[in-house]
Write a protein that holds these residues in place. Sequence first.
Motif, PDB file in Angstrom:
ATOM      1  N   SER A  17      56.262  21.161 -58.904  1.00  0.00           N
ATOM      2  CA  SER A  17      55.423  20.735 -57.780  1.00  0.00           C
ATOM      3  C   SER A  17      55.592  19.247 -57.507  1.00  0.00           C
ATOM      4  O   SER A  17      55.708  18.822 -56.345  1.00  0.00           O
ATOM      5  CB  SER A  17      53.953  21.056 -58.077  1.00  0.00           C
ATOM      6  OG  SER A  17      53.756  22.438 -58.259  1.00  0.00           O
ATOM      7  N   PHE A  18      55.614  18.451 -58.570  1.00  0.00           N
ATOM      8  CA  PHE A  18      55.757  17.006 -58.402  1.00  0.00           C
ATOM      9  C   PHE A  18      57.115  16.657 -57.808  1.00  0.00           C
ATOM     10  O   PHE A  18      57.217  15.828 -56.892  1.00  0.00           O
ATOM     11  CB  PHE A  18      55.580  16.321 -59.762  1.00  0.00           C
ATOM     12  CG  PHE A  18      55.707  14.818 -59.704  1.00  0.00           C
ATOM     13  CD1 PHE A  18      54.644  14.034 -59.293  1.00  0.00           C
ATOM     14  CD2 PHE A  18      56.897  14.190 -60.054  1.00  0.00           C
ATOM     15  CE1 PHE A  18      54.766  12.646 -59.227  1.00  0.00           C
ATOM     16  CE2 PHE A  18      57.037  12.827 -59.994  1.00  0.00           C
ATOM     17  CZ  PHE A  18      55.959  12.042 -59.585  1.00  0.00           C
ATOM     18  N   VAL A 167      50.219  19.109 -44.841  1.00  0.00           N
ATOM     19  CA  VAL A 167      50.133  20.578 -44.799  1.00  0.00           C
ATOM     20  C   VAL A 167      51.287  21.198 -45.574  1.00  0.00           C
ATOM     21  O   VAL A 167      51.110  22.170 -46.331  1.00  0.00           O
ATOM     22  CB  VAL A 167      50.135  21.069 -43.335  1.00  0.00           C
ATOM     23  CG1 VAL A 167      50.153  22.590 -43.286  1.00  0.00           C
ATOM     24  CG2 VAL A 167      48.934  20.518 -42.587  1.00  0.00           C
ATOM     25  N   LEU A 168      52.475  20.622 -45.419  1.00  0.00           N
ATOM     26  CA  LEU A 168      53.642  21.137 -46.137  1.00  0.00           C
ATOM     27  C   LEU A 168      53.481  20.970 -47.647  1.00  0.00           C
ATOM     28  O   LEU A 168      53.865  21.857 -48.428  1.00  0.00           O
ATOM     29  CB  LEU A 168      54.906  20.413 -45.652  1.00  0.00           C
ATOM     30  CG  LEU A 168      56.235  20.872 -46.264  1.00  0.00           C
ATOM     31  CD1 LEU A 168      56.466  22.346 -45.987  1.00  0.00           C
ATOM     32  CD2 LEU A 168      57.382  20.045 -45.716  1.00  0.00           C
ATOM     33  N   LEU A 169      52.895  19.853 -48.063  1.00  0.00           N
ATOM     34  CA  LEU A 169      52.668  19.641 -49.504  1.00  0.00           C
ATOM     35  C   LEU A 169      51.696  20.685 -50.056  1.00  0.00           C
ATOM     36  O   LEU A 169      51.902  21.212 -51.163  1.00  0.00           O
ATOM     37  CB  LEU A 169      52.125  18.232 -49.735  1.00  0.00           C
ATOM     38  CG  LEU A 169      53.086  17.076 -49.446  1.00  0.00           C
ATOM     39  CD1 LEU A 169      52.381  15.749 -49.668  1.00  0.00           C
ATOM     40  CD2 LEU A 169      54.322  17.163 -50.327  1.00  0.00           C
ATOM     41  N   LEU A 170      50.647  20.993 -49.294  1.00  0.00           N
ATOM     42  CA  LEU A 170      49.702  22.021 -49.741  1.00  0.00           C
ATOM     43  C   LEU A 170      50.375  23.388 -49.811  1.00  0.00           C
ATOM     44  O   LEU A 170      50.134  24.168 -50.738  1.00  0.00           O
ATOM     45  CB  LEU A 170      48.508  22.063 -48.794  1.00  0.00           C
ATOM     46  CG  LEU A 170      47.584  20.839 -48.801  1.00  0.00           C
ATOM     47  CD1 LEU A 170      46.495  20.986 -47.748  1.00  0.00           C
ATOM     48  CD2 LEU A 170      46.968  20.633 -50.172  1.00  0.00           C
ATOM     49  N   ILE A 171      51.219  23.691 -48.820  1.00  0.00           N
ATOM     50  CA  ILE A 171      51.921  24.976 -48.825  1.00  0.00           C
ATOM     51  C   ILE A 171      52.846  25.081 -50.035  1.00  0.00           C
ATOM     52  O   ILE A 171      52.918  26.119 -50.710  1.00  0.00           O
ATOM     53  CB  ILE A 171      52.702  25.150 -47.512  1.00  0.00           C
ATOM     54  CG1 ILE A 171      51.737  25.304 -46.336  1.00  0.00           C
ATOM     55  CG2 ILE A 171      53.625  26.361 -47.592  1.00  0.00           C
ATOM     56  CD1 ILE A 171      52.422  25.350 -44.990  1.00  0.00           C
ATOM     57  N   VAL A 172      53.567  23.990 -50.332  1.00  0.00           N
ATOM     58  CA  VAL A 172      54.479  23.997 -51.482  1.00  0.00           C
ATOM     59  C   VAL A 172      53.700  24.195 -52.783  1.00  0.00           C
ATOM     60  O   VAL A 172      54.097  24.987 -53.649  1.00  0.00           O
ATOM     61  CB  VAL A 172      55.282  22.685 -51.515  1.00  0.00           C
ATOM     62  CG1 VAL A 172      56.011  22.539 -52.843  1.00  0.00           C
ATOM     63  CG2 VAL A 172      56.284  22.662 -50.375  1.00  0.00           C
ATOM     64  N   ALA A 173      52.570  23.475 -52.926  1.00  0.00           N
ATOM     65  CA  ALA A 173      51.766  23.625 -54.145  1.00  0.00           C
ATOM     66  C   ALA A 173      51.253  25.056 -54.291  1.00  0.00           C
ATOM     67  O   ALA A 173      51.262  25.631 -55.388  1.00  0.00           O
ATOM     68  CB  ALA A 173      50.598  22.640 -54.117  1.00  0.00           C
ATOM     69  N   LYS A 178      51.709  30.477 -56.804  1.00  0.00           N
ATOM     70  CA  LYS A 178      51.895  31.925 -56.687  1.00  0.00           C
ATOM     71  C   LYS A 178      53.150  32.385 -57.425  1.00  0.00           C
ATOM     72  O   LYS A 178      53.174  33.491 -57.982  1.00  0.00           O
ATOM     73  CB  LYS A 178      51.983  32.309 -55.212  1.00  0.00           C
ATOM     74  CG  LYS A 178      50.658  32.223 -54.473  1.00  0.00           C
ATOM     75  CD  LYS A 178      50.798  32.687 -53.031  1.00  0.00           C
ATOM     76  CE  LYS A 178      49.453  32.654 -52.316  1.00  0.00           C
ATOM     77  NZ  LYS A 178      49.568  33.091 -50.905  1.00  0.00           N
ATOM     78  N   MET A 179      54.203  31.553 -57.426  1.00  0.00           N
ATOM     79  CA  MET A 179      55.423  31.923 -58.146  1.00  0.00           C
ATOM     80  C   MET A 179      55.179  32.034 -59.634  1.00  0.00           C
ATOM     81  O   MET A 179      55.777  32.873 -60.320  1.00  0.00           O
ATOM     82  CB  MET A 179      56.521  30.892 -57.855  1.00  0.00           C
ATOM     83  CG  MET A 179      57.069  30.945 -56.434  1.00  0.00           C
ATOM     84  SD  MET A 179      58.125  29.527 -56.057  1.00  0.00           S
ATOM     85  CE  MET A 179      59.371  29.714 -57.334  1.00  0.00           C
TER      86      MET A 179
END
Length: 459
Positions: A17-18, A167-173, A178-179
């Motif tokens: 994530s980081f 928003v993209l950072l939240l989606i990636v996190a 979920k993965m």
Amino acid sequence: MDGLKRRLNESVQIKLSFTLSLAILVVAVVAGVFSFLAAFYEAHELQDDVLRQVAQLVDRQRLSRAPPTTNTRLKDVDEESRVIVQRLGETSSSSEGVDAGGTLPLPAALTDGLHTLEVEGETFRVLVKTTAAGERIAVAQESGFRNEIARDGALRTVMPFLILVPVLLLIVANLVRKMFRPIAALSNEIDLRAEQELHPVEDRHLPVEVRPFAVAINRLLNRVGQSMESQRRFVADAAHELRSPLTAMSLQAERLAEAEMSGLARERLMVLRQGIERGRSLLDQLLTLAKAQSATDLPQVPISVQSIYRRVLEDLVPLAEAKHIDIGVEGTQDAEVWASELDMIAVVRNLVDNAIRYTPERGRVDLSLGVSDGKAELRIQDTGPGIPLAERGRVFDPFYRTLGSEQIGSGLGLSIVQTIVNRIGAEIRLSFANEAKQTGLSVTVLLPVIASGDLEVSS
């Protein structure tokens, strides 16, 4: 900072994530800066095109420059959209400044094209053009307003980056979490298993990268299961093999007791017979424990708890009478539970046997049954010393006996009960029979009771 580095090294999820967030931020900053500069430059190009179009319009229409206006006429003019058109080298006879409607003091030697000049402390963008009539004109606009307009337009271009990147950072996190959710579910599923549950874990829903770990865990569980099964077979086989010699020794001791012997010899023979009986009892308990640990799918049928009580008391009443213990069942309430008859007999028998052994002479052992919240509560109470709170966590361990106990036993009774209770999905609780004096032992086994509707469906 050291704590962040340690967490990054320990957690793949946090590290991923980081890393993704840092990469997105770097790309967004670079793309934002590039977009800002490109939009800023494009805005200046459009403004220069406006100057060219104004000069072209003046050339084609052969417009004459209007005389200088007064302050009254310019008070409502928008300075941001103001374009100054004048003949090159023309100077105003009045002392009015540019903001008041005066002309720009531009040198006549300026070449055709675009120039950035500083006039009277202000910067202007000036286009010099020679018309078809041979007249040189200058079209100018204040650079400060031009830069402000270009900057506002460039910022509006970058604004989507500022909104979409978080928003993209939240989606990636969220995607990373979920993965890794199947891995967390696998860990939780293994952690909640009982010690006897060694069936393979489901690996079809796991990612390809994690599936080898699940396969390795399944192989380990298989090896552990085989090892435990070997140990159970060894205990069962050893107990079975030792039973025959002990039975033979018991028969020989009985025959020897019929012979004539001195009082001292008879006393020692009695001690020998007690030792043989303890050995036989221990072997029986070992066999029962081995069966309880190895049994998996014993048939479950509706079992009457009162019938189990009666069968156990028929076997153990002589042991209680030998110690003058008052033993019996309190109440007539009955309930039926789904269980194996052999399991229920083993549980109740071991609990009642322990109660009789640890209750002093002329004591009391009570068996009772209650139903509460859809569960049957099998309760065995005695007037013995009870089990101290500090030792209740260990009394279910094999061969553990309460400190200071002088009773003869193998220490396997409660271990057998715990094994069966865990396997059939029941619950066992220990408490004092007399909470005020903290004496006596009360053992409660909770089992789901069968409702009348369940019996009709099963029949």
